[in-house]
Design an enzyme around this catalytic site. Structure first.
Site, mmCIF file in Angstrom:
data_model
loop_
_atom_site.group_PDB
_atom_site.id
_atom_site.type_symbol
_atom_site.label_atom_id
_atom_site.label_comp_id
_atom_site.label_asym_id
_atom_site.label_seq_id
_atom_site.Cartn_x
_atom_site.Cartn_y
_atom_site.Cartn_z
ATOM 1 N N TYR A 169 0.843 -1.196 0.000
ATOM 2 C CA TYR A 169 0.000 0.000 0.000
ATOM 3 C C TYR A 169 0.881 1.251 0.000
ATOM 4 O O TYR A 169 2.099 1.186 0.201
ATOM 5 C CB TYR A 169 -0.888 0.040 1.257
ATOM 6 C CG TYR A 169 -0.125 0.443 2.502
ATOM 7 C CD1 TYR A 169 -0.167 1.751 2.977
ATOM 8 C CD2 TYR A 169 0.669 -0.476 3.196
ATOM 9 C CE1 TYR A 169 0.553 2.133 4.104
ATOM 10 C CE2 TYR A 169 1.383 -0.105 4.310
ATOM 11 C CZ TYR A 169 1.333 1.205 4.771
ATOM 12 O OH TYR A 169 2.051 1.578 5.879
ATOM 13 N N ASN A 456 2.850 -7.789 4.715
ATOM 14 C CA ASN A 456 4.144 -7.203 4.374
ATOM 15 C C ASN A 456 4.893 -6.636 5.575
ATOM 16 O O ASN A 456 6.046 -6.227 5.439
ATOM 17 C CB ASN A 456 3.987 -6.133 3.298
ATOM 18 C CG ASN A 456 4.063 -6.721 1.902
ATOM 19 O OD1 ASN A 456 4.338 -7.910 1.737
ATOM 20 N ND2 ASN A 456 3.830 -5.904 0.891
ATOM 21 N N TYR A 457 4.243 -6.581 6.733
ATOM 22 C CA TYR A 457 4.970 -6.328 7.977
ATOM 23 C C TYR A 457 5.146 -7.680 8.667
ATOM 24 O O TYR A 457 4.592 -7.942 9.726
ATOM 25 C CB TYR A 457 4.219 -5.354 8.883
ATOM 26 C CG TYR A 457 4.072 -3.957 8.332
ATOM 27 C CD1 TYR A 457 4.907 -3.493 7.312
ATOM 28 C CD2 TYR A 457 3.104 -3.091 8.815
ATOM 29 C CE1 TYR A 457 4.768 -2.214 6.799
ATOM 30 C CE2 TYR A 457 2.967 -1.803 8.307
ATOM 31 C CZ TYR A 457 3.798 -1.369 7.300
ATOM 32 O OH TYR A 457 3.665 -0.101 6.786
ATOM 33 N N ARG A 458 5.911 -8.512 8.028
ATOM 34 C CA ARG A 458 6.080 -9.902 8.441
ATOM 35 C C ARG A 458 6.356 -10.001 9.943
ATOM 36 O O ARG A 458 7.209 -9.285 10.478
ATOM 37 C CB ARG A 458 7.237 -10.510 7.673
ATOM 38 C CG ARG A 458 7.526 -11.955 8.006
ATOM 39 C CD ARG A 458 6.534 -12.876 7.355
ATOM 40 N NE ARG A 458 6.699 -12.897 5.909
ATOM 41 C CZ ARG A 458 5.875 -13.533 5.089
ATOM 42 N NH1 ARG A 458 4.831 -14.177 5.565
ATOM 43 N NH2 ARG A 458 6.086 -13.524 3.794
#
Length: 519
Positions: A169, A456-458
Site C-alpha cells: 500500500y 508485508n509487515y512480516r
C-alpha cells in the site's frame, strides 16, 4: 560467479552441473558458492535488517543471481532434485528475514538483476520485473509522464516482487486502492519450472499471488500494472504537535475523520516518544507528526482542512506544491531540490536492527485510551507508532477481490516499529520485549477475532509452520490474522498448484495434500 574451486568440491560440482544442464542460457556467471570472493557481498547487499547479517545467521549453500528466466527454472528444478529449500529475494525488506534465511539447507534465488521497467504511456500500463525497486519504477514512470503515477509504497528501496505479492500500500490508496488492485497480468515460474502468464496460470493462481504472498506459489518474474492519473501539481505538508500542544485532541479528531476525508487527501500520523528538557531533569513527551499528500493545489486543500480538520491548525505556509515524483522524495525525507536520480539508488542509507508489527483499528480509541497509550510509550521510550488512514477507494473493494482482506470497516492501520544500533543478543532481546509489551498493551483497542495483521509487515511472533509439513489448523493460527476468510481459498489454490509443497517457508501457505501424504 562459479569459481574454478567449485569443480573441485563434489557437492558444488553436483549443483553446478545440474544448474547448467537445466538452463537454456549460460548460468555459471550467476552462481555464487561460499568459496567465491563475491559470495558474502552478494548475500549482504540486500539484507535490510541487521538482525540477519550476523555470523550466526544461516547462510545459503549457494546464491543464484538470476539474469534470465531460465536461471529461475533451473534453480527450481535442481532444488527439487536435491531436496533443497528455496528462498526468493527481490528487495530484501522481509522484516523477519524469511526471504533469505532458513534453518534448513537452502539456496537463495536473488532477483536484483531482473529489474527491467517498460512504460506504455498510451495504454497507461507498465511491465516491471520483481527485482526492480519502487524507486526505479517511479523514476521510469516520471521519465515518461508528468500525469501518471502508481499507488506504491513510500520507501523507494523496497523490491517490487515482495511489495506487490504481499498487497503493498501507499499514500495513493485512498484514491486508487492498493498496488494489487492495479495489477492486470504477471509472469510466474511454477514448481514444475513452467513459465506462465495470467491466461496460462488461471484466475485462481493469479488471484492468490496478488496479496497472498507470491513465494508460496512460485517465482514471480514480472508484473503488468495499470498506471493511475495524478495531477501535475500535488500538495504536501508535515506538521508536528506535542502533548503540550494539544496533540491528544488533534490525534483523537484525526481518528474520527481520517477515513471520511476526501479521497484525494491522505494524512498519516507518526507518534514518537521524544525527550524534553525541564530544568536539570530530562522528561519525555509524545510528538505527533502529520504527514500528508493531497492530489491538488493548496487552495483547495485549505478549504477541506478548514472545514473538516481545523483542530490541526494547518496554514498555507505549512504547504508545499510540487509534482507527484517530487512528493515521493518528500515522503522519503529527502531534502528539497534532491535529484530524482536518488530513486535509482538501491542502498541510499545505512541499515539498522529492526522489528515491526501491525494492527487494525475499527473504532476510535477514546481520549482516555490515548492518554494511557502515551504513558506506555513514554515508559518504554522506544516504539514508534504510525497510523495510516483507510476509507475512500479502500472501502469500496470487496475483501474477497484479492487475498488482502483489510478493507471496509477499518479506520486505520497501525505499524509498530523498533530500531536499534547496538549489536548482540541482549540488545535484541531488550528491544523485542519493548515491542511485544507495546503490542500486548494495545490489545483492547484493535481488531478482534481475529486480531488482524498486514502480511508485508512480516511477524513470526504470530506463529510459524516450522520445518516441513504443517496442517491447515496449525497454519491458520497466523494465516487467519493476515488473510481472514481468504486463507481457506489460498490453501485450496496452493494444494492445486503446488501439492508437493516445494515453495515453503515459516509462513508459507500450507498444502494439506502434502501434510496428509507425509502423515
Amino acid at each position: 560467479m562459479a569459481s574454478p574451486s567449485a569443480a573441485a568440491d563434489p557437492a558444488q560440482h553436483k549443483y553446478l552441473q545440474c544448474l547448467t544442464n537445466h538452463s537454456s542460457t549460460p548460468i555459471s556467471q550467476a552462481i555464487y558458492f561460499p568459496t567465491d570472493p563475491l559470495y558474502t557481498s552478494t548475500l549482504q547487499s540486500n539484507i535490510r535488517n541487521l538482525v540477519y547479517a550476523s555470523d550466526s545467521t544461516p547462510r545459503p549453500l549457494f546464491i543464484v543471481a538470476a539474469t534470465h528466466v531460465s536461471h529461475i527454472q533451473s534453480t527450481i528444478l535442481c532444488c527439487k532434485a536435491h531436496g533443497l529449500q528455496l528462498r526468493i529475494r527481490s528487495g530484501g525488506h522481509d522484516f523477519d528475514g524469511l526471504s533469505y534465511v532458513s534453518p534448513s539447507p537452502f539456496v537463495l534465488l536473488d532477483l536484483f538483476n531482473l529489474r527491467s521497467v517498460t512504460i506504455d504511456v498510451e495504454s497507461e500500463t507498465a511491465w516491471v520485473d520483481s527485482g526492480a525497486t519502487l524507486g526505479e519504477l517511479y523514476h521510469e514512470i516520471a521519465g515518461n509522464s508528468k500525469i501518471l503515477g502508481f499507488p506504491g509504497g513510500v520507501c523507494p528501496t523496497v523490491g517490487v516482487g515482495g511489495f506487490l505479492s504481499g498487497g503493498g500500500y501507499g499514500n495513493l490508496m485512498r484514491k486508487h486502492g492498493l498496488s494489487v488492485d492495479n495489477v492486470v497480468d504477471a509472469i510466474i515460474v511454477d514448481s514444475d519450472g513452467r513459465v506462465l502468464d495470467r491466461e496460462a496460470m488461471g484466475e485462481d493462481l493469479f488471484w492468490a499471488i496478488n496479496g497472498g504472498g507470491g513465494a508460496s506459489f512460485g517465482v514471480i518474474v514480472s508484473w503488468k500494472i495499470m498506471l493511475v492519473p495524478v495531477p501535475e501539481t500535488v500538495t504536501v505538508f508535515r506538521v508536528e504537535r506535542t502533548l503540550e500542544q494539544r496533540a491528544s485532541d488533534v490525534v483523537y479528531k484525526w481518528q474520527v475523520i481520517a477515513d471520511k476525508l476526501h479521497e484525494d487527501l491522505f494524512i498519516r500520523v507518526v507518534l514518537i516518544p521524544v525527550p524534553i528538557t525541564s530544568g536539570d531533569e530530562e522528561k519525555f513527551t509524545i510528538k505527533a507528526k502529520f504527514n500528508a499528500l493531497f492530489l491538488g493545489k493548496t487552495e483547495r486543500l485549505m478549504g477541506l482542512m478548514d472545514h473538516e480538520f481545523p483542530e490541526l491548525g494547518l496554514s498555507p505556509a505549512d504547504c508545499l506544491e510540487m509534482s507527484w515524483i517530487e512528493s515521493v522524495l518528500f515522503w522519503s525525507n529527502y531534502p528539497p531540490e534532491t535529484s530524482t536520480e536518488v530513486l535509482r539508488d538501491r542502498h541510499p542509507k545505512p541499515e539498522k536492527f529492526v522489528k515491526k508489527k501491525s494492527d487494525y483499528v475499527q473504532e476510535p480509541i477514546s481520549k482516555e485510551g490515548l492518554e494511557a497509550m502515551w504513558d506506555k510509550m513514554i515508559q518504554l521510550r522506544k516504539p514508534i507508532l504510525t497510523f495510516n488512514p483507510y476509507g475512500g477507494r479502500m472501502g469500496q473493494i470487496s475483501e474477497k477481490d484479492t487475498p488482502f482482506p483489510h478493507r471496509a470497516g477499518n479506520l486505520y492501520k497501525i505499524q509498530y516499529s523498533v530500531t536499534w544500533k547496538e549489536e548482540g543478543t541482549e540488545a535484541r532481546q531488550e528491544n523485542l520485549e519493548k515491542m511485544r509489551s507495546m503490542y500486548e498493551f494495545m490489545t483492547p483497542f484493535v481488531s478482534k477475532s481475529p486480531r488482524c495483521s498486514y502480511l508485508n509487515y512480516r511477524d513470526v511472533d504470530l506463529g510459524v509452520n516450522g520445518d516441513g509439513n504443517v496442517s491447515y489448523e496449525e497454519a491458520s493460527v497466523w494465516g487467519m490474522k493476515y488473510f481472514k476468510g481468504n486463507f481457506e481459498r489460498l490453501v485450496e489454490v496452493k494444494t492445486k498448484v503446488d501439492p508437493g509443497n516445494f515453495f515453503r517457508y515459516e509462513q508459507s501457505i500450507p498444502s494439506p495434500a502434502d501434510f496428509l501424504r507425509a502423515g
